[in-house]
Enzyme design. Sequence first.
Site, short mmCIF file in Angstrom:
data_model
loop_
_atom_site.label_atom_id
_atom_site.label_comp_id
_atom_site.label_asym_id
_atom_site.label_seq_id
_atom_site.Cartn_x
_atom_site.Cartn_y
_atom_site.Cartn_z
N PHE A 23 -49.12 36.20 -25.23
CA PHE A 23 -48.04 37.12 -24.92
C PHE A 23 -47.01 37.21 -25.95
CE2 PHE A 23 -44.15 38.30 -22.60
CZ PHE A 23 -44.34 39.60 -22.40
N ARG A 138 -52.06 26.33 -26.77
CA ARG A 138 -51.72 25.83 -27.92
C ARG A 138 -51.14 24.51 -27.73
NH1 ARG A 138 -50.91 28.99 -33.13
NH2 ARG A 138 -52.12 27.17 -33.68
N GLU A 174 -42.46 25.40 -32.96
CA GLU A 174 -43.92 25.97 -33.55
C GLU A 174 -44.46 25.75 -34.82
OE1 GLU A 174 -45.49 28.90 -31.53
OE2 GLU A 174 -44.73 27.78 -29.75
N HIS A 248 -43.20 34.70 -34.84
CA HIS A 248 -43.02 33.71 -35.60
C HIS A 248 -42.25 34.44 -36.92
CE1 HIS A 248 -46.63 31.01 -33.91
NE2 HIS A 248 -45.56 30.86 -33.46
N CYS A 365 -50.97 32.15 -41.50
CA CYS A 365 -51.10 31.51 -40.24
C CYS A 365 -52.25 30.60 -40.57
CB CYS A 365 -51.73 32.70 -39.34
SG CYS A 365 -50.24 33.51 -38.44
#
Length: 441
Positions: A23, A138, A174, A248, A365
């Site tokens: 999400f 994650r 993160e 991010h 990523c």
Amino acid sequence: MKAREVNFDGLVGLTHHYAGLSFGNEASTKHRFQVSNPKLAARQGLAKMKALADAGFPQAVIPPQERPNLAALRQIGFTGSDQQVLEKAWRAAPHLLSAASSASSMWVANAATVCPSADALDGKVHLTVANLNNKFHRASEAPGTERLLRAIFRDESRFAVHGALPQVAMFGDEGAANHNRLGGDYGEPGLQLFIYGREESGALVPARYPARQTLEASQAVARLNQVDPQRVMFAQQNPAVIDQGVFHNDVIAVSNRQVLFCHEHAFLHQQALFDALAEKVPGFTPLVVPAGAVSVQDAVETYLFNSQLLSRDDGTMVLVLPEESRRHEGVWRYLNTLVAADNPISELKVFDLRESMANGGGPACLRLRVVLTDDERQAVNPAVMMDDTLFTRLNAWVDKYYRDRLTQEDLVDPQLLREGREALDELSRLLSLGNVYPFQQ
């Protein structure tokens, strides 16, 4: 001291599938329940690694984690044999089986935050594992990530691998996706710019999507990584762009040496941030894309900023982009204008990464940047460094074990679990990792 940036790319795992787990990540949500092709996904990632290695950019690989994660399913109450755990989870909560089967560890920009030895008070390379607290699929990666990083960066006289921060919202971290390093030559001390989305007592937060990174986490990571306090800054990402799908910072900005390539709306108080960076970073060069040329929505859809900015020996830079950026007329027009203008970016390299892109992960990523001196590079587990031999072996390994079609329904198949364990057992030997996987214990 002379140093180079090595890109450690995540190898896509055997359970790569589209479940819409993330999400705030609009590509992930949009492609929910589509049929994936794990074999193609892994091959696309390997092709990018090899092409960049062949172009002279040092490249290495980080292996996938064991999935489905049966320990995580048992932790939330599914009991019995391995097969029974899979079946019970599938019947009661298929979304939890999907989460426990996610191949999201491929996006190693979220694996850890790295401090090069030139920036560290103790002169070591530091890596702090990210807890990825905001998402169940994650957050379960952190222990596996730590084992893998310790198997790659083994020499404790040169490398310090730190476990993840506490698994609470206050310390949501993160990893490198919210971290930029700016400066001159890689081997010289640089400035580390940590980007956060919220702070514990702060009122400025996004309204629609969660801010995954906290200021408290960024500060803790800087302490663990022993970053010289004179060489660190903290800045808040614009909450408005988080609400547009910029989950991010690496979806709206990318840095390399003195260059910060970002969108006009990337940061809160952006001009004040640039003024502060100009004081600390000699030759600081912000390349700001105006909203009139590329909207935030177009940046998110094409992953223009989820790109890799790589330095050539002559000082020019290459921008590594996904195919989606080339296919968008406005974005591609802007990029060609950028390359023709007077700035360090002189070439565009485009890769087809559509299997990863459909889950919301572009070129940036898929990689963890680690600046290493020659001696430090020699101390890395040599079996993970990309070359002709490893590329051939990994492609053969993928062809042997990976399926070319996977749906959510396939995750309950005990044969998929067996295939994955057999594959990872072979991979751990191929990459000289030792017994890093839970099933090997």
